[in-house]
Enzyme design. Structure first.
Site, PDB file in Angstrom:
ATOM      1  N   GLU A  98      27.881  15.414  23.004  1.00 18.30           N
ATOM      2  CA  GLU A  98      27.475  14.729  21.773  1.00 18.30           C
ATOM      3  C   GLU A  98      28.550  14.821  20.689  1.00 18.30           C
ATOM      4  OE1 GLU A  98      25.591  16.642  18.754  1.00 18.30           O
ATOM      5  OE2 GLU A  98      24.751  18.286  19.941  1.00 18.30           O
TER       6      GLU A  98
ATOM      7  N   LYS B  34      17.988  25.694  17.734  1.00 20.44           N
ATOM      8  CA  LYS B  34      18.627  26.415  16.624  1.00 20.44           C
ATOM      9  C   LYS B  34      17.633  27.376  15.957  1.00 20.44           C
ATOM     10  CE  LYS B  34      20.428  22.367  15.398  1.00 20.44           C
ATOM     11  NZ  LYS B  34      20.755  21.655  16.627  1.00 20.44           N
TER      12      LYS B  34
HETATM   13  N1  PSU Z   1      23.926  22.053  18.381  1.00 20.74           N
HETATM   14  C1  PSU Z   1      24.825  22.685  17.579  1.00 20.74           C
HETATM   15  N2  PSU Z   1      25.135  22.093  16.380  1.00 20.74           N
HETATM   16  C2  PSU Z   1      24.585  20.897  15.987  1.00 20.74           C
HETATM   17  C3  PSU Z   1      23.661  20.234  16.852  1.00 20.74           C
HETATM   18  C4  PSU Z   1      23.363  20.868  18.032  1.00 20.74           C
HETATM   19  O1  PSU Z   1      25.314  23.751  17.908  1.00 20.74           O
HETATM   20  O2  PSU Z   1      24.919  20.403  14.907  1.00 20.74           O
HETATM   21  C5  PSU Z   1      23.079  18.901  16.443  1.00 20.74           C
HETATM   22  C6  PSU Z   1      22.648  18.084  17.675  1.00 20.74           C
HETATM   23  O3  PSU Z   1      23.254  16.812  17.557  1.00 20.74           O
HETATM   24  C7  PSU Z   1      21.147  17.976  17.538  1.00 20.74           C
HETATM   25  C8  PSU Z   1      21.005  17.930  16.062  1.00 20.74           C
HETATM   26  O4  PSU Z   1      20.640  16.844  18.198  1.00 20.74           O
HETATM   27  O5  PSU Z   1      21.882  19.002  15.652  1.00 20.74           O
HETATM   28  C9  PSU Z   1      19.581  18.114  15.585  1.00 20.74           C
HETATM   29  O6  PSU Z   1      19.452  17.505  14.343  1.00 20.74           O
HETATM   30  P1  PSU Z   1      17.992  17.227  13.743  1.00 20.74           P
HETATM   31  O7  PSU Z   1      17.425  18.587  13.517  1.00 20.74           O
HETATM   32  O8  PSU Z   1      18.248  16.490  12.444  1.00 20.74           O
HETATM   33  O9  PSU Z   1      17.262  16.404  14.732  1.00 20.74           O
END
Ligand code: PSU
Ligand code: MN
Length: 285
Positions: free
Chosen positions: A5, A140
């Site tokens: 990604e 996360k």
């Molecule tokens: N993993 C990481 N750092 C990130 C992400 C994932 O170590 O920044 C990103 C991915 O693209 C994931 C996104 O899909 O964070 C999630 O964002 P949200 O909570 O807005 O859906």
């Protein structure tokens, strides 16, 4: 092939480490014998396999690339914009070109306070309708991990620990939550996914904990988390800004330690995804 990604590069990690991490992930996949394909949208063109130059362009602050979830891809292509794809956006594209495996750092999930804010990452719903195996170090730790595991259950997405029955906690190897399933080898992971697809239209999460000697220590983690949550609350951050703001405050509070952990874990996930993709290809022939 392994999809990678671009949100983690463009919105998730600070420069210049972001591009270094991207290149390390690329190399880790290649070393495992698979082919990496970094996905993003440049000038309204969906690119599967961004070159180093294209990735650099996409990450340059001047381009102000959007954060694209699955729902945003079509509109961003129609309006000829630049965008970095989240897990949801990346698997939506990966599926259309027949890529079965992707790697990231931490999957998105249910945010704390979601009962009021309704903030649940579209990564979960995208994974519930997209048959792609995602390797991540859990979700996360800024999230409500217990609630996220419940949603993964409701949505029918299998969560399989890689050599562990504890759900990883992103910056921490163990979130304290138990898993029903674990696999001990990449062949087992590949076989589980190949068989899962016979019975279900969903993807699968392979949860790969950060190495214990690389994790953030518990006290630092908890203090950084408290500070990050307080800041985002104070700033009234909402929507797609929430995750980048929390990760940036983690980086500031830990003086870059969290960025190093994020780097270590995502590169390890890319390597594992490469090995699983290879095992999956071998099983399919
Ligand atoms: N993993 C990481 N750092 C990130 C992400 C994932 O170590 O920044 C990103 C991915 O693209 C994931 C996104 O899909 O964070 C999630 O964002 P949200 O909570 O807005 O859906
Ligand atoms: Mn959100």
């Amino acid at each position: 092939m392994v999809a990678l990604e671009t949100t983690i590069v463009v919105q998730g990690l600070p420069a210049p480490i972001n591009l270094e991490v991207a290149s390390e992930c690329d190399q880790a996949v290649r070393k495992s014998g698979s082919v990496p394909a970094t996905i993003g949208v440049i000038g309204g063109r969906v690119v599967v396999g961004l070159s180093v130059d294209q990735l650099e362009e996409l990450a340059s602050p001047a381009r102000n690339a959007a954060k694209l979830s699955a729902r945003d891809i079509g509109v961003s292509v129609a309006s000829a914009t630049d965008g970095a794809t989240t897990v949801a956006g990346t698997i939506a594209v990966a599926r259309t070109v027949g890529i079965d495996v992707m790697a990231t750092g931490g999957l998105g999930g249910v945010h704390r306070g979601a009962a009021q804010s309704f903030d649940e990452s579209a990564d979960l719903t995208a994974l519930s309708r997209t048959p792609v195996l995602v390797v991540a170090s859990g979700v996360k730790s800024i999230l409500d991990i217990g609630a996220t595991l419940e949603r993964l259950d409701s949505l029918g997405i299998p969560v399989v620990g890689f050599r562990t029955k504890k759900f990883p906690g992103f910056y921490r190897a163990n979130s304290g939550h138990d898993l029903d399933w674990s696999v001990d080898s990449v062949e087992e992971a590949a076989a589980s996914f190949a068989l899962h697809r016979l019975f279900s239209p969903t993807g699968m999460l392979v949860a790969n904990p950060v190495a214990q000697h690389q994790e953030l220590d518990a006290t630092t983690h908890d203090q950084a988390l408290e500070s990050a949550l307080a800041l985002s609350h104070h700033q009234g951050v909402s929507g797609k800004e929430v995750t980048p703001v929390l990760l940036a405050e983690f980086a500031r509070f830990t003086a870059g330690q969290s960025v190093q952990v994020n780097r270590d874990l995502v590169v390890a996930n890319a390597a594992l995804a490469g090995e699983i993709a290879k095992a999956l290809a071998a099983a399919n022939t």
